[in-house]
Design a protein around this motif. Structure first.
Motif, PDB file in Angstrom:
ATOM      1  N   SER A 135     -47.233  19.671 -25.764  1.00 40.29           N
ATOM      2  CA  SER A 135     -47.238  19.425 -24.324  1.00 40.29           C
ATOM      3  C   SER A 135     -48.245  20.277 -23.556  1.00 40.29           C
ATOM      4  O   SER A 135     -48.310  20.198 -22.336  1.00 40.29           O
ATOM      5  CB  SER A 135     -45.839  19.692 -23.758  1.00 40.29           C
ATOM      6  N   LYS A 136     -49.043  21.082 -24.271  1.00 38.03           N
ATOM      7  CA  LYS A 136     -50.040  21.951 -23.616  1.00 38.03           C
ATOM      8  C   LYS A 136     -49.371  22.851 -22.584  1.00 38.03           C
ATOM      9  O   LYS A 136     -49.823  22.972 -21.440  1.00 38.03           O
ATOM     10  CB  LYS A 136     -51.139  21.109 -22.970  1.00 38.03           C
ATOM     11  N   PHE A 137     -48.301  23.498 -23.020  1.00 39.94           N
ATOM     12  CA  PHE A 137     -47.530  24.351 -22.125  1.00 39.94           C
ATOM     13  C   PHE A 137     -48.117  25.767 -22.159  1.00 39.94           C
ATOM     14  O   PHE A 137     -47.519  26.696 -22.701  1.00 39.94           O
ATOM     15  CB  PHE A 137     -46.061  24.357 -22.562  1.00 39.94           C
ATOM     16  N   GLN A 138     -49.306  25.922 -21.599  1.00 41.98           N
ATOM     17  CA  GLN A 138     -49.978  27.222 -21.527  1.00 41.98           C
ATOM     18  C   GLN A 138     -50.446  27.473 -20.103  1.00 41.98           C
ATOM     19  O   GLN A 138     -50.664  26.523 -19.339  1.00 41.98           O
ATOM     20  CB  GLN A 138     -51.191  27.270 -22.472  1.00 41.98           C
ATOM     21  N   PRO A 139     -50.622  28.749 -19.741  1.00 45.06           N
ATOM     22  CA  PRO A 139     -51.137  29.050 -18.399  1.00 45.06           C
ATOM     23  C   PRO A 139     -52.534  28.469 -18.234  1.00 45.06           C
ATOM     24  O   PRO A 139     -53.244  28.240 -19.215  1.00 45.06           O
ATOM     25  CB  PRO A 139     -51.175  30.586 -18.364  1.00 45.06           C
ATOM     26  N   PRO A 140     -52.980  28.224 -16.991  1.00 41.00           N
ATOM     27  CA  PRO A 140     -54.329  27.703 -16.764  1.00 41.00           C
ATOM     28  C   PRO A 140     -55.383  28.666 -17.306  1.00 41.00           C
ATOM     29  O   PRO A 140     -55.189  29.886 -17.309  1.00 41.00           O
ATOM     30  CB  PRO A 140     -54.419  27.598 -15.237  1.00 41.00           C
ATOM     31  N   ALA A 141     -56.492  28.105 -17.775  1.00 42.44           N
ATOM     32  CA  ALA A 141     -57.579  28.936 -18.298  1.00 42.44           C
ATOM     33  C   ALA A 141     -58.136  29.846 -17.216  1.00 42.44           C
ATOM     34  O   ALA A 141     -58.528  30.986 -17.483  1.00 42.44           O
ATOM     35  CB  ALA A 141     -58.678  28.045 -18.871  1.00 42.44           C
ATOM     36  N   ASP A 142     -58.156  29.365 -15.970  1.00 42.55           N
ATOM     37  CA  ASP A 142     -58.650  30.158 -14.838  1.00 42.55           C
ATOM     38  C   ASP A 142     -57.457  30.823 -14.157  1.00 42.55           C
ATOM     39  O   ASP A 142     -56.609  30.140 -13.584  1.00 42.55           O
ATOM     40  CB  ASP A 142     -59.382  29.245 -13.854  1.00 42.55           C
ATOM     41  N   PRO A 143     -57.331  32.154 -14.216  1.00 46.18           N
ATOM     42  CA  PRO A 143     -56.164  32.828 -13.613  1.00 46.18           C
ATOM     43  C   PRO A 143     -56.077  32.648 -12.098  1.00 46.18           C
ATOM     44  O   PRO A 143     -55.030  32.925 -11.510  1.00 46.18           O
ATOM     45  CB  PRO A 143     -56.372  34.299 -13.985  1.00 46.18           C
ATOM     46  N   ALA A 144     -57.172  32.188 -11.471  1.00 46.13           N
ATOM     47  CA  ALA A 144     -57.142  31.961 -10.024  1.00 46.13           C
ATOM     48  C   ALA A 144     -56.442  30.654  -9.664  1.00 46.13           C
ATOM     49  O   ALA A 144     -56.183  30.394  -8.482  1.00 46.13           O
ATOM     50  CB  ALA A 144     -58.572  31.954  -9.478  1.00 46.13           C
ATOM     51  N   THR A 145     -56.116  29.827 -10.665  1.00 44.20           N
ATOM     52  CA  THR A 145     -55.407  28.570 -10.415  1.00 44.20           C
ATOM     53  C   THR A 145     -53.951  28.858 -10.056  1.00 44.20           C
ATOM     54  O   THR A 145     -53.255  29.559 -10.795  1.00 44.20           O
ATOM     55  CB  THR A 145     -55.447  27.667 -11.663  1.00 44.20           C
ATOM     56  N   PRO A 146     -53.452  28.334  -8.932  1.00 49.02           N
ATOM     57  CA  PRO A 146     -52.048  28.552  -8.561  1.00 49.02           C
ATOM     58  C   PRO A 146     -51.110  27.898  -9.584  1.00 49.02           C
ATOM     59  O   PRO A 146     -51.448  26.873 -10.182  1.00 49.02           O
ATOM     60  CB  PRO A 146     -51.921  27.869  -7.193  1.00 49.02           C
ATOM     61  N   ILE A 147     -49.937  28.490  -9.774  1.00 46.55           N
ATOM     62  CA  ILE A 147     -48.949  27.918 -10.694  1.00 46.55           C
ATOM     63  C   ILE A 147     -47.572  27.893 -10.050  1.00 46.55           C
ATOM     64  O   ILE A 147     -47.199  28.796  -9.295  1.00 46.55           O
ATOM     65  CB  ILE A 147     -48.888  28.673 -12.041  1.00 46.55           C
ATOM     66  N   ILE A 148     -46.829  26.822 -10.340  1.00 46.56           N
ATOM     67  CA  ILE A 148     -45.445  26.670  -9.884  1.00 46.56           C
ATOM     68  C   ILE A 148     -44.588  26.540 -11.131  1.00 46.56           C
ATOM     69  O   ILE A 148     -44.786  25.629 -11.938  1.00 46.56           O
ATOM     70  CB  ILE A 148     -45.281  25.429  -8.992  1.00 46.56           C
ATOM     71  N   MET A 149     -43.642  27.448 -11.327  1.00 50.59           N
ATOM     72  CA  MET A 149     -42.822  27.491 -12.533  1.00 50.59           C
ATOM     73  C   MET A 149     -41.365  27.254 -12.187  1.00 50.59           C
ATOM     74  O   MET A 149     -40.850  27.847 -11.236  1.00 50.59           O
ATOM     75  CB  MET A 149     -42.976  28.859 -13.217  1.00 50.59           C
ATOM     76  N   VAL A 150     -40.705  26.385 -12.941  1.00 48.38           N
ATOM     77  CA  VAL A 150     -39.290  26.079 -12.731  1.00 48.38           C
ATOM     78  C   VAL A 150     -38.560  26.354 -14.045  1.00 48.38           C
ATOM     79  O   VAL A 150     -38.796  25.683 -15.048  1.00 48.38           O
ATOM     80  CB  VAL A 150     -39.088  24.603 -12.314  1.00 48.38           C
ATOM     81  N   GLY A 151     -37.668  27.354 -14.034  1.00 49.71           N
ATOM     82  CA  GLY A 151     -37.014  27.746 -15.279  1.00 49.71           C
ATOM     83  C   GLY A 151     -35.638  28.335 -15.084  1.00 49.71           C
ATOM     84  O   GLY A 151     -35.482  29.560 -15.065  1.00 49.71           O
TER      85      GLY A 151
END
Length: 642
Positions: free
Chosen positions: A480-496
């Motif tokens: 599922s390509k469940f890895q952080p974005p290659a560019d750390p400046a990309t915003p991320i929304i995590m639900v866990g």
């Protein structure tokens, strides 16, 4: 045909070592052959097993009865990551041989550009978050690019494996393959079958398969044979006074690793147990954030003792398993193994009884009323309610129906192989390269069957491991390509929610390391759910990440005294505009945890937020979320709640 025309010579006294990469295979297996001279094709003479059985145990094994061979080619192709689709494909190929076909089995990728236009083609494949398994990806891409009519002459049927809890992508790949095959000119022999692993999967497979052979044989102008229904593989055991360990781990290429620490994450009063386990990685084993750590567990002593008591056996006794066919692919054959080790390391003891097992139990039950009771459980509705949902195992039924006289050998043969359990790694190699952690929710409580206590096999095994203990493990990267974005400046929304926070702990550790290197970080938001304050996993660590500006955490409490029941999707709905704004700007969305209820509810909340913010129809919001997933901006690491 090989056995008919050639003698096969094990010149090196090969010791079986199963290797599992994309397929199962014997590693470094070499043989010699010579033409047969006036040897009957009906019997095979075998001296010595794979484990080097002595000549005093020489035996002659009769082949199972075959239908009259018409030698029509039957190619069975599979797309499979976890082995379910591959197992069905191999069973279909075996059945085909007993119907007189010349069968062959292979991954879908092996037949890119060369589908046969003679005989029949069966395809069994699964989906992984709407994408093909790794050994089917090239085939699916090739199929899509074909011109219309290019597959004229190919006759096929498709069976799909899936899980309805992943509603938005359920059966996507099997459906696509089926439709594309027909669109490109192939002739469909039978309507596509669907198996739901969170439903009555066994019945789904059986129903489709029962129609497959009559329909396919009729379409090909061939005579259906009834002999295949009577075919059984043969397994025998011989008690000895020697020892040999299980080889099941070889199929996963698992290695021994040492437990560094094992601590409780729940606070006093929570009534639950969740363990944080640190594992020292052996040389050569690496991982990335979002990877899975697979563990080969051990059945609890209490379960093993139930088997020994039911069959009046001694766990310290040893036996040698000799078998043909698929019945012992997961067992240590041809060599001594203790009963205790065999049932601890090789077979599943707690899985719900299958219909095949129920039929066998009934056939060996001498008491007519008890036999009728067992046969009544085969009824579709009763099986689902009384066996599947209550997780009533074959061992449970053997204990309940003492009049069942099933032989020990048959019981062992019917048990499925012990499966590896997968856990999201909850650490980052940027922080600890030679060590990985997992977060394990311990499953322990009254059995749904009403018979005693239920212990999750892997979770209780891992919970009991202490510092210095060894476990068998391996690392896998999810499709599922469940890895952080290659560019750390990309915003991320995590639900866990719950243990779904595990991979995000690794994500946040990686962001902390990048921050210390002076890298610019995009905004990160974590929606975390738990029952109450005592159930708040990694609270101190998360609060430190917040203080360091690495993440913003929004917590939903579902059992907090004095507060309304709140889940992560409810909190997300309150932040709808912010979530959609970030996703519009290129943020990545991740969901980890329960796939039966939580994940669909979260997806519905995100789609509704997009509808409200952009004032669009439901269908447009659905396509938008699917597009995010196709672009790698939305990934899920979810599991069934069953």
């Amino acid at each position: 045909m090989v056995l008919k025309h050639f003698e096969i010579i094990d010149h090196a006294n090969y010791q079986l070592k199963v290797k599992e990469a994309l397929t199962l295979k014997p590693e470094d297996f070499r043989i010699r052959i010579r033409l047969r001279k006036q040897l009957g094709a009906g019997t095979l003479s075998a001296k010595g097993g794979l484990g080097g059985e002595s000549e005093s145990h020489e035996s002659v094994q009769q082949q199972a009865p075959l239908a009259e061979a018409h030698d029509t080619p039957l190619l069975v192709l599979y797309g499979s990551n976890l082995g379910t689709a591959e197992g069905i494909a191999r069973e279909l190929a075996d059945e085909g041989r007993y119907q007189g076909f010349r069968s062959e089995v292979a991954p879908l990728n092996d037949y890119v550009g060369k589908l046969p236009k003679t005989g029949a083609l069966l395809i069994v494949t699964s989906s992984y978050n709407g994408k093909p398994p790794s050994n089917a990806q090239e085939f699916v891409e090739w199929l899509e690019q074909l011109d219309d009519g290019e597959l004229e002459g190919v006759r096929y049927s498709v069976f799909g494996c899936g899980d309805h809890n992943w509603a938005s992508t359920y059966q996507d790949v099997p459906r696509f393959v089926d439709e594309q095959m027909q669109k490109k000119g192939a002739e469909r022999l039978m309507i596509r079958g669907e198996g739901d692993t969170s439903g009555d999967f066994e019945l789904n497979v059986e129903s489709w398969r029962s129609k497959l052979w009559p329909d396919m044989m009729n379409a090909l102008g061939l005579q259906l044979s009834k002999q295949s229904e009577a075919v059984r593989s043969t397994l025998t055991v011989e008690f000895v006074k020697d020892y040999a360990g299980s080889r099941l781990a070889n199929s996963y290429e698992a290695v021994h690793a040492e437990v560094v620490s094992n601590r409780e994450l729940q606070q006093v009063g929570s009534g639950r147990s969740t363990r944080h386990i640190e594992i020292a990685l052996p040389d050569g084993v690496t991982y990335e954030e979002g990877d899975h750590l697979g563990v080969l567990p051990r059945n609890h002593t209490s379960q093993v003792n139930r088997v020994l008591q039911r069959f009046a056996l001694n766990g310290s006794d040893h036996l040698i398993v000799n078998a043909s066919g698929r019945s012992a692919a997961h067992l240590p054959t041809g060599q001594p193994v203790s009963l205790s080790d065999l049932f601890s390391h090789s077979v599943e003891l707690q899985e719900a009884a299958t219909r095949a097992q129920l039929r066998e139990l009934a056939s060996y039950t001498a008491c007519p009323p008890h036999r009728r009771e067992l046969e009544s459980l085969l009824d579709e509705d009763k099986y689902v309610v009384e066996v599947l949902r209550k997780r009533v195992s074959m061992l449970d039924l053997l204990e309940k129906y003492e009049a069942c006289e099933m032989p020990f050998e048959r019981f062992l043969e019917l048990l499925p192989p012990l499966k590896a359990r997968y856990y999201s790694i909850s650490s980052s190699p940027r922080i600890q390269e030679k060590q990985a952690s997992i977060t394990v929710g311990v499953v322990l409580g009254p059995a749904w069957s009403g018979m005693g206590e239920y212990r999750g096999v892997a979770s209780n095994y891992l919970a009991s491991r202490e510092a210095g203990d060894s476990i068998l493990m391996f690392v896998r990267t999810p499709e599922s390509k469940f890895q952080p974005p290659a560019d750390p400046a990309t915003p991320i929304i995590m639900v866990g929610p719950g243990t779904g926070v595990a991979p995000f702990r690794g994500f946040l550790q990686a962001r902390q390391a990048l921050q210390q290197e002076g890298k610019s970080l995009g905004q990160a938001i974590l929606y975390y759910g738990c029952r109450n304050e005592a159930d708040y996993l990694y609270r101190e660590e998360l609060e430190r990440f917040v203080q360091d500006g690495i993440v913003t955490v929004h917590t939903a409490f579902s059992r907090k005294e004095g507060e309304a029941k709140t889940y992560v999707q409810h909190v997300m709905a309150q932040h709808a505009e912010q979530i959609i704004e970030l996703l519009d700007e290129g943020a990545h969305l991740y969901i980890c945890g329960d796939g039966s209820k939580m994940a669909p509810d979260v997806e519905a909340t995100v789609r509704q937020a997009f509808q409200n913010v952009h004032r669009v129809h439901e269908e447009e919001a659905k396509h938008w979320l699917e597009r995010l997933q196709a672009e790698g901006k939305f990934a899920k690491d979810v599991w069934s709640g069953l």
